[in-house]
Design a protein around this motif. Structure first.
Motif, PDB file in Angstrom:
ATOM      1  N   TRP A 167     -24.911 -16.831  -3.233  1.00 18.99           N
ATOM      2  CA  TRP A 167     -24.412 -16.907  -1.883  1.00 18.99           C
ATOM      3  C   TRP A 167     -23.191 -16.151  -2.110  1.00 18.99           C
ATOM      4  O   TRP A 167     -22.349 -16.076  -3.099  1.00 18.99           O
ATOM      5  N   MET A 168     -22.668 -15.320  -1.139  1.00 21.81           N
ATOM      6  CA  MET A 168     -21.624 -14.589  -0.971  1.00 21.81           C
ATOM      7  C   MET A 168     -20.929 -14.382   0.117  1.00 21.81           C
ATOM      8  O   MET A 168     -21.555 -14.664   1.366  1.00 21.81           O
ATOM      9  N   VAL A 169     -19.570 -14.227   0.246  1.00 24.67           N
ATOM     10  CA  VAL A 169     -18.720 -14.109   1.440  1.00 24.67           C
ATOM     11  C   VAL A 169     -18.086 -12.902   1.580  1.00 24.67           C
ATOM     12  O   VAL A 169     -17.574 -12.464   0.324  1.00 24.67           O
ATOM     13  N   ASP A 170     -17.720 -12.251   2.223  1.00 23.44           N
ATOM     14  CA  ASP A 170     -16.900 -11.100   2.766  1.00 23.44           C
ATOM     15  C   ASP A 170     -15.614 -11.699   3.119  1.00 23.44           C
ATOM     16  O   ASP A 170     -15.432 -11.915   4.455  1.00 23.44           O
ATOM     17  N   LEU A 171     -14.648 -11.440   2.453  1.00 27.18           N
ATOM     18  CA  LEU A 171     -13.300 -11.857   2.824  1.00 27.18           C
ATOM     19  C   LEU A 171     -12.403 -11.082   3.868  1.00 27.18           C
ATOM     20  O   LEU A 171     -11.337 -11.335   4.357  1.00 27.18           O
ATOM     21  N   ARG A 172     -12.910  -9.776   4.084  1.00 28.27           N
ATOM     22  CA  ARG A 172     -12.659  -8.689   5.095  1.00 28.27           C
ATOM     23  C   ARG A 172     -11.384  -8.378   4.690  1.00 28.27           C
ATOM     24  O   ARG A 172      -9.951  -8.338   5.508  1.00 28.27           O
ATOM     25  N   GLY A 173     -10.859  -8.363   3.434  1.00 29.78           N
ATOM     26  CA  GLY A 173      -9.491  -7.888   2.915  1.00 29.78           C
ATOM     27  C   GLY A 173      -9.475  -8.021   1.400  1.00 29.78           C
ATOM     28  O   GLY A 173     -10.526  -8.600   0.909  1.00 29.78           O
ATOM     29  N   TYR A 174      -8.728  -7.384   0.817  1.00 26.10           N
ATOM     30  CA  TYR A 174      -8.494  -7.429  -0.741  1.00 26.10           C
ATOM     31  C   TYR A 174      -7.343  -8.518  -1.209  1.00 26.10           C
ATOM     32  O   TYR A 174      -6.382  -8.175  -0.552  1.00 26.10           O
ATOM     33  N   PHE A 175      -7.569  -9.368  -2.014  1.00 26.56           N
ATOM     34  CA  PHE A 175      -6.809 -10.335  -2.222  1.00 26.56           C
ATOM     35  C   PHE A 175      -6.876 -10.903  -3.590  1.00 26.56           C
ATOM     36  O   PHE A 175      -7.828 -10.231  -4.416  1.00 26.56           O
ATOM     37  N   HIS A 176      -5.708 -11.470  -4.069  1.00 21.13           N
ATOM     38  CA  HIS A 176      -5.423 -11.905  -5.527  1.00 21.13           C
ATOM     39  C   HIS A 176      -6.082 -13.368  -5.483  1.00 21.13           C
ATOM     40  O   HIS A 176      -5.420 -14.147  -5.299  1.00 21.13           O
ATOM     41  N   ILE A 177      -7.569 -13.402  -5.765  1.00 22.26           N
ATOM     42  CA  ILE A 177      -8.141 -14.770  -5.742  1.00 22.26           C
ATOM     43  C   ILE A 177      -7.719 -15.800  -6.737  1.00 22.26           C
ATOM     44  O   ILE A 177      -7.552 -15.168  -7.957  1.00 22.26           O
ATOM     45  N   HIS A 178      -7.134 -16.735  -6.487  1.00 26.99           N
ATOM     46  CA  HIS A 178      -6.513 -17.622  -7.401  1.00 26.99           C
ATOM     47  C   HIS A 178      -7.350 -19.037  -7.808  1.00 26.99           C
ATOM     48  O   HIS A 178      -7.772 -19.238  -9.022  1.00 26.99           O
ATOM     49  N   HIS A 179      -8.026 -19.435  -6.649  1.00 24.03           N
ATOM     50  CA  HIS A 179      -8.895 -20.565  -7.107  1.00 24.03           C
ATOM     51  C   HIS A 179      -9.809 -20.862  -5.916  1.00 24.03           C
ATOM     52  O   HIS A 179      -9.635 -20.344  -4.768  1.00 24.03           O
ATOM     53  N   ILE A 180     -10.993 -21.401  -6.341  1.00 28.12           N
ATOM     54  CA  ILE A 180     -11.966 -21.771  -5.098  1.00 28.12           C
ATOM     55  C   ILE A 180     -12.232 -23.242  -5.310  1.00 28.12           C
ATOM     56  O   ILE A 180     -12.520 -23.814  -6.290  1.00 28.12           O
ATOM     57  N   ILE A 181     -12.610 -23.821  -3.987  1.00 29.26           N
ATOM     58  CA  ILE A 181     -13.033 -25.352  -3.991  1.00 29.26           C
ATOM     59  C   ILE A 181     -14.317 -25.434  -3.336  1.00 29.26           C
ATOM     60  O   ILE A 181     -14.619 -24.737  -2.326  1.00 29.26           O
ATOM     61  N   ILE A 182     -15.171 -26.073  -4.174  1.00 31.83           N
ATOM     62  CA  ILE A 182     -16.539 -25.913  -3.579  1.00 31.83           C
ATOM     63  C   ILE A 182     -16.960 -27.652  -3.358  1.00 31.83           C
ATOM     64  O   ILE A 182     -16.769 -28.585  -4.140  1.00 31.83           O
ATOM     65  N   THR A 183     -17.848 -27.728  -2.247  1.00 30.01           N
ATOM     66  CA  THR A 183     -18.367 -29.197  -1.984  1.00 30.01           C
ATOM     67  C   THR A 183     -19.658 -29.081  -2.398  1.00 30.01           C
ATOM     68  O   THR A 183     -20.441 -28.403  -1.515  1.00 30.01           O
ATOM     69  N   ASN A 184     -20.259 -30.014  -3.060  1.00 29.05           N
ATOM     70  CA  ASN A 184     -21.700 -29.995  -3.509  1.00 29.05           C
ATOM     71  C   ASN A 184     -22.329 -31.061  -2.392  1.00 29.05           C
ATOM     72  O   ASN A 184     -21.912 -31.812  -1.805  1.00 29.05           O
ATOM     73  N   GLY A 185     -23.609 -30.739  -2.317  1.00 30.15           N
ATOM     74  CA  GLY A 185     -24.647 -31.675  -1.448  1.00 30.15           C
ATOM     75  C   GLY A 185     -24.568 -33.105  -1.858  1.00 30.15           C
ATOM     76  O   GLY A 185     -24.530 -33.344  -3.260  1.00 30.15           O
ATOM     77  N   ALA A 186     -25.007 -34.092  -1.110  1.00 31.43           N
ATOM     78  CA  ALA A 186     -24.709 -35.242  -1.392  1.00 31.43           C
ATOM     79  C   ALA A 186     -26.014 -36.211  -1.073  1.00 31.43           C
ATOM     80  O   ALA A 186     -26.348 -37.264  -1.445  1.00 31.43           O
ATOM     81  N   ASP A 187     -27.151 -35.566  -0.448  1.00 26.29           N
ATOM     82  CA  ASP A 187     -28.311 -36.207  -0.128  1.00 26.29           C
ATOM     83  C   ASP A 187     -29.179 -36.591  -1.371  1.00 26.29           C
ATOM     84  O   ASP A 187     -29.193 -35.766  -2.237  1.00 26.29           O
ATOM     85  N   PRO A 188     -29.438 -37.851  -1.338  1.00 23.48           N
ATOM     86  CA  PRO A 188     -30.058 -38.521  -2.681  1.00 23.48           C
ATOM     87  C   PRO A 188     -31.428 -37.556  -2.938  1.00 23.48           C
ATOM     88  O   PRO A 188     -31.786 -37.758  -4.166  1.00 23.48           O
ATOM     89  N   TYR A 189     -32.048 -37.523  -2.043  1.00 23.63           N
ATOM     90  CA  TYR A 189     -33.493 -36.839  -2.433  1.00 23.63           C
ATOM     91  C   TYR A 189     -33.522 -35.403  -3.100  1.00 23.63           C
ATOM     92  O   TYR A 189     -34.161 -34.994  -3.970  1.00 23.63           O
ATOM     93  N   PHE A 190     -32.071 -34.645  -3.135  1.00 22.61           N
ATOM     94  CA  PHE A 190     -31.917 -33.449  -3.547  1.00 22.61           C
ATOM     95  C   PHE A 190     -30.888 -33.431  -4.663  1.00 22.61           C
ATOM     96  O   PHE A 190     -30.552 -32.249  -5.477  1.00 22.61           O
ATOM     97  N   ALA A 191     -30.511 -34.687  -4.999  1.00 24.67           N
ATOM     98  CA  ALA A 191     -29.121 -34.792  -5.932  1.00 24.67           C
ATOM     99  C   ALA A 191     -29.630 -34.214  -7.226  1.00 24.67           C
ATOM    100  O   ALA A 191     -28.818 -33.659  -7.737  1.00 24.67           O
ATOM    101  N   ALA A 192     -30.780 -34.259  -7.956  1.00 23.69           N
ATOM    102  CA  ALA A 192     -31.234 -33.856  -8.996  1.00 23.69           C
ATOM    103  C   ALA A 192     -31.057 -32.187  -9.176  1.00 23.69           C
ATOM    104  O   ALA A 192     -30.742 -31.718 -10.147  1.00 23.69           O
ATOM    105  N   GLN A 193     -31.302 -31.672  -8.001  1.00 26.18           N
ATOM    106  CA  GLN A 193     -31.363 -30.202  -8.034  1.00 26.18           C
ATOM    107  C   GLN A 193     -30.009 -29.740  -7.271  1.00 26.18           C
ATOM    108  O   GLN A 193     -29.888 -29.013  -6.691  1.00 26.18           O
ATOM    109  N   GLY A 194     -28.805 -30.495  -7.508  1.00 25.53           N
ATOM    110  CA  GLY A 194     -27.729 -30.292  -7.002  1.00 25.53           C
ATOM    111  C   GLY A 194     -27.026 -28.998  -7.633  1.00 25.53           C
ATOM    112  O   GLY A 194     -27.667 -28.176  -8.394  1.00 25.53           O
TER     113      GLY A 194
END
Length: 254
Positions: free
Chosen positions: A71-98
């Motif tokens: 997966w990729m995002v275009d920030l539409r500018g050049y930045f000094h990337i410091h950190h990224i926050i990611i939220t994972n899926g929670a559905d129990p059916y797919f939890a093992a493939q998180g």
């Protein structure tokens, strides 16, 4: 054949003030290697909705069988990337493939349009994230770039997928620097973008100056007519035309 001619880079002595930006990824264009269905689109990961949803309906999700999902995002500018926050899926059916076994890479060039684009790794995660968990990943040092990609490098089984419910990206503010601009010149090529401002100029340096003064990320220049096309919001699905009268300056393809 596209011909790479030169690189212009805005250089300065950089000092970081320690203050973080707002979420750079919110509402920005995103793309994926494959898309699970019409609901679980790449844009789901940058819509500001932190809910994880049933069957990943609120999350960006790749298809079954995609062995190298990204997966990729275009920030539409050049930045000094410091950190990224990611939220994972929670559905129990797919939890093992998180979310597990993935890298966070930063590019100055668009790797979709330029196979030669070289990433700088911000972070490499090996163990799985918890179901519905939100984790902050900090780069070892701020990485300059425009495109941020999250890619799985190991799949556990045929049911494994890439699932991103929300991705937030933050930069460290720089002082004593003008806004960063990166221009690669491609002879005989023009980027066909729907977001173009046409400007008459005296020469290519005048066109580059016009681009540098605004939020422009790239430009097309016609040496015969001296027409300057400023591009501020290029898209992943923009096409290119090979034409001898135009040259392209930017980072969307090579």
């Amino acid at each position: 054949m596209l011909k790479y001619v030169g690189v212009w880079i805005n250089l300065c002595i950089l000092r970081l003030d320690g203050k973080l930006s707002s979420n750079l990824a919110f509402g920005k264009p995103a793309a994926m290697s494959t898309v699970y269905n019409s609901i679980s689109t790449p844009a789901r990961a940058v819509d500001g909705n932190h809910r994880t949803g049933l069957f990943f309906s609120l999350c960006a999700t790749s298809k079954y069988g995609d062995q190298e999902p990204w997966w990729m995002v275009d920030l539409r500018g050049y930045f000094h990337i410091h950190h990224i926050i990611i939220t994972n899926g929670a559905d129990p059916y797919f939890a093992a493939q998180g979310l597990h076994s993935f890298t966070i890479d930063v590019f100055t060039k668009n790797p979709i349009g330029c196979a030669l684009a070289t990433p700088v790794q911000c972070y490499n995660r090996t163990d799985p994230m918890g179901r519905g968990e939100t984790v902050q990943f900090q780069c070892l040092s701020p990485v300059i770039g425009r495109f941020v990609r999250i890619k799985k490098w190991r799949m556990t089984n045929i049911l494994d997928k890439l699932v991103l419910c929300e991705v937030q990206i933050f930069s460290t503010n720089a002082i004593d620097c003008a806004p960063l601009r990166f221009f690669h010149r491609i002879l005989g090529a023009r980027l066909n973008s729907t977001n173009v401002i046409i400007s008459d100029v005296d020469d290519v340096m005048h066109c580059a100056s016009r681009c540098g003064d605004g939020d422009c990320l790239a430009f097309n220049y016609n040496q015969n007519s001296q027409q300057c096309q400023l591009i501020s919001t290029s898209a992943f699905n923009d096409s290119k035309t090979m034409t001898s009268s135009w040259d392209y300056y930017g980072m969307d393809f090579c």
